[in-house]
Design a protein around this motif. Structure first.
Motif, PDB file in Angstrom:
ATOM      1  N   LYS A  44      28.515  34.858  34.894  1.00 56.48           N
ATOM      2  CA  LYS A  44      27.961  34.179  33.884  1.00 56.48           C
ATOM      3  C   LYS A  44      27.996  32.837  33.843  1.00 56.48           C
ATOM      4  O   LYS A  44      29.110  32.383  34.418  1.00 56.48           O
ATOM      5  CB  LYS A  44      28.496  34.766  32.339  1.00 56.48           C
ATOM      6  CG  LYS A  44      28.476  36.578  32.351  1.00 56.48           C
ATOM      7  CD  LYS A  44      29.006  36.866  31.223  1.00 56.48           C
ATOM      8  CE  LYS A  44      29.339  38.340  31.178  1.00 56.48           C
ATOM      9  NZ  LYS A  44      30.087  38.925  29.807  1.00 56.48           N
TER      10      LYS A  44
ATOM     11  N   GLU B  37      43.136  28.644  32.542  1.00 51.32           N
ATOM     12  CA  GLU B  37      43.543  29.951  32.066  1.00 51.32           C
ATOM     13  C   GLU B  37      43.574  31.057  33.146  1.00 51.32           C
ATOM     14  O   GLU B  37      43.015  31.243  34.243  1.00 51.32           O
ATOM     15  CB  GLU B  37      42.052  30.191  31.261  1.00 51.32           C
ATOM     16  CG  GLU B  37      40.874  30.541  31.717  1.00 51.32           C
ATOM     17  CD  GLU B  37      39.608  31.209  30.903  1.00 51.32           C
ATOM     18  OE1 GLU B  37      39.932  31.185  29.521  1.00 51.32           O
ATOM     19  OE2 GLU B  37      38.396  31.163  31.414  1.00 51.32           O
TER      20      GLU B  37
ATOM     21  N   TYR C  77      43.831  41.780  34.787  1.00 46.58           N
ATOM     22  CA  TYR C  77      42.716  40.822  34.553  1.00 46.58           C
ATOM     23  C   TYR C  77      42.511  40.305  33.174  1.00 46.58           C
ATOM     24  O   TYR C  77      42.947  40.865  31.959  1.00 46.58           O
ATOM     25  CB  TYR C  77      41.592  41.657  34.800  1.00 46.58           C
ATOM     26  CG  TYR C  77      41.346  42.281  36.371  1.00 46.58           C
ATOM     27  CD1 TYR C  77      41.766  43.436  36.495  1.00 46.58           C
ATOM     28  CD2 TYR C  77      40.821  41.362  37.222  1.00 46.58           C
ATOM     29  CE1 TYR C  77      41.524  43.871  37.911  1.00 46.58           C
ATOM     30  CE2 TYR C  77      40.562  41.879  38.433  1.00 46.58           C
ATOM     31  CZ  TYR C  77      41.155  43.023  38.856  1.00 46.58           C
ATOM     32  OH  TYR C  77      41.026  43.449  40.241  1.00 46.58           O
ATOM     33  N   ALA C  78      41.994  39.306  32.886  1.00 50.18           N
ATOM     34  CA  ALA C  78      41.539  38.549  31.522  1.00 50.18           C
ATOM     35  C   ALA C  78      40.664  39.391  30.923  1.00 50.18           C
ATOM     36  O   ALA C  78      39.831  40.140  31.839  1.00 50.18           O
ATOM     37  CB  ALA C  78      41.195  37.295  31.877  1.00 50.18           C
ATOM     38  N   ASP C  79      40.557  39.717  29.712  1.00 48.51           N
ATOM     39  CA  ASP C  79      39.391  40.512  29.184  1.00 48.51           C
ATOM     40  C   ASP C  79      38.172  39.936  29.549  1.00 48.51           C
ATOM     41  O   ASP C  79      37.196  40.761  29.547  1.00 48.51           O
ATOM     42  CB  ASP C  79      39.729  40.544  27.673  1.00 48.51           C
ATOM     43  CG  ASP C  79      41.022  41.534  27.236  1.00 48.51           C
ATOM     44  OD1 ASP C  79      41.651  41.119  26.209  1.00 48.51           O
ATOM     45  OD2 ASP C  79      41.496  42.347  27.971  1.00 48.51           O
ATOM     46  N   SER C  80      37.817  38.661  29.740  1.00 42.93           N
ATOM     47  CA  SER C  80      36.698  38.125  29.700  1.00 42.93           C
ATOM     48  C   SER C  80      36.137  38.514  31.341  1.00 42.93           C
ATOM     49  O   SER C  80      34.757  38.348  31.430  1.00 42.93           O
ATOM     50  CB  SER C  80      36.632  36.732  29.815  1.00 42.93           C
ATOM     51  OG  SER C  80      37.611  36.218  30.543  1.00 42.93           O
ATOM     52  N   VAL C  81      37.079  39.037  31.984  1.00 42.71           N
ATOM     53  CA  VAL C  81      36.504  39.403  33.450  1.00 42.71           C
ATOM     54  C   VAL C  81      36.526  40.680  33.828  1.00 42.71           C
ATOM     55  O   VAL C  81      36.181  40.982  34.846  1.00 42.71           O
ATOM     56  CB  VAL C  81      37.169  38.273  34.339  1.00 42.71           C
ATOM     57  CG1 VAL C  81      36.782  36.871  34.180  1.00 42.71           C
ATOM     58  CG2 VAL C  81      38.547  38.623  34.808  1.00 42.71           C
ATOM     59  N   LYS C  82      37.110  41.364  33.114  1.00 41.47           N
ATOM     60  CA  LYS C  82      37.606  42.692  33.441  1.00 41.47           C
ATOM     61  C   LYS C  82      36.270  43.588  33.472  1.00 41.47           C
ATOM     62  O   LYS C  82      35.149  43.497  32.610  1.00 41.47           O
ATOM     63  CB  LYS C  82      38.252  43.265  32.197  1.00 41.47           C
ATOM     64  CG  LYS C  82      39.209  44.564  32.569  1.00 41.47           C
ATOM     65  CD  LYS C  82      39.897  45.077  31.448  1.00 41.47           C
ATOM     66  CE  LYS C  82      41.325  44.342  31.100  1.00 41.47           C
ATOM     67  NZ  LYS C  82      42.086  44.449  30.070  1.00 41.47           N
TER      68      LYS C  82
ATOM     69  N   GLU D 136      29.523  31.106  31.972  1.00 41.82           N
ATOM     70  CA  GLU D 136      30.807  30.637  31.090  1.00 41.82           C
ATOM     71  C   GLU D 136      31.904  30.872  32.294  1.00 41.82           C
ATOM     72  O   GLU D 136      33.106  30.658  32.000  1.00 41.82           O
ATOM     73  CB  GLU D 136      30.920  31.379  29.865  1.00 41.82           C
ATOM     74  CG  GLU D 136      30.896  32.786  29.961  1.00 41.82           C
ATOM     75  CD  GLU D 136      29.437  33.271  29.435  1.00 41.82           C
ATOM     76  OE1 GLU D 136      28.457  32.603  29.761  1.00 41.82           O
ATOM     77  OE2 GLU D 136      29.322  34.200  28.690  1.00 41.82           O
ATOM     78  N   ASP D 137      31.593  31.411  33.441  1.00 38.67           N
ATOM     79  CA  ASP D 137      32.530  31.574  34.384  1.00 38.67           C
ATOM     80  C   ASP D 137      32.501  30.224  35.253  1.00 38.67           C
ATOM     81  O   ASP D 137      33.646  30.346  36.303  1.00 38.67           O
ATOM     82  CB  ASP D 137      32.353  32.797  35.448  1.00 38.67           C
ATOM     83  CG  ASP D 137      32.173  34.175  34.822  1.00 38.67           C
ATOM     84  OD1 ASP D 137      31.276  34.999  34.605  1.00 38.67           O
ATOM     85  OD2 ASP D 137      33.198  34.566  34.074  1.00 38.67           O
TER      86      ASP D 137
ATOM     87  N   VAL E 228      43.029  34.561  35.198  1.00 37.57           N
ATOM     88  CA  VAL E 228      41.567  35.314  35.624  1.00 37.57           C
ATOM     89  C   VAL E 228      41.979  36.589  36.042  1.00 37.57           C
ATOM     90  O   VAL E 228      41.826  37.533  35.424  1.00 37.57           O
ATOM     91  CB  VAL E 228      40.931  34.543  36.658  1.00 37.57           C
ATOM     92  CG1 VAL E 228      39.821  35.462  36.992  1.00 37.57           C
ATOM     93  CG2 VAL E 228      40.409  33.218  36.113  1.00 37.57           C
TER      94      VAL E 228
ATOM     95  N   ARG F  29      34.103  43.000  35.973  1.00 42.51           N
ATOM     96  CA  ARG F  29      33.224  42.322  36.627  1.00 42.51           C
ATOM     97  C   ARG F  29      33.976  41.527  37.887  1.00 42.51           C
ATOM     98  O   ARG F  29      33.438  41.456  39.027  1.00 42.51           O
ATOM     99  CB  ARG F  29      32.761  41.062  35.774  1.00 42.51           C
ATOM    100  CG  ARG F  29      31.777  41.569  34.512  1.00 42.51           C
ATOM    101  CD  ARG F  29      31.274  40.443  33.921  1.00 42.51           C
ATOM    102  NE  ARG F  29      31.959  39.361  33.435  1.00 42.51           N
ATOM    103  CZ  ARG F  29      32.183  38.163  33.753  1.00 42.51           C
ATOM    104  NH1 ARG F  29      31.262  37.665  34.636  1.00 42.51           N
ATOM    105  NH2 ARG F  29      32.944  37.444  33.405  1.00 42.51           N
TER     106      ARG F  29
END
Length: 124
Positions: free
Chosen positions: A87, A46, A60-65, A89-90, A48, A67
């Motif tokens: 996290k 996926e 950025y992917a929303d999941s890391v924006k 999940e990272d 990043v 951070r």
């Protein structure tokens, strides 16, 4: 063909930080858009983050924006991924990838060269 070598992975506690580095062996590094991708066990690779050739644009992917921060140093042929507030999940293998003359992309198939990956493990 660009040779990419990642470093900086390791084990970190949740909430901690890591800085990944990617070294590129190419004379024309500034002509390459660079990206970071990750792949966890049993999951697809996926997107990043990505950075434009000059470093003026990032995605950025929303999941890391908020951070993670991607940056590059064209004089040193390096691209970085600063990862904060990590996290569980990272956790994944993180790959550096290069994309010749294309604009920023979040699609793995747009990237022509890949590094071998560096493992990031986040303990809860």
């Amino acid at each position: 063909q660009v040779q990419l070598v990642e470093s900086g992975g390791g084990l970190v506690q949740a909430g901690g930080s890591l800085r990944l580095s990617c070294s590129a062996s190419v004379h024309t590094f500034s002509l390459y858009t660079m990206g970071w991708f990750r792949q966890a066990p049993g999951k697809e690779r996926e997107f990043v983050a990505a950075i434009s050739r000059t470093g003026g644009s990032t995605s950025y992917a929303d999941s890391v924006k908020g951070r993670f921060t991607i940056s590059r140093d064209n004089a040193k042929n390096m691209v970085y991924l600063q990862m904060d507030s990590l996290k569980p999940e990272d956790a994944a293998v993180y790959y550096c990838a290069s994309n010749f003359l294309f604009p920023i992309s979040n699609r793995p198939n747009d990237y022509g060269s890949w590094g071998q990956g560096t493992q990031v493990t986040v303990s809860s």
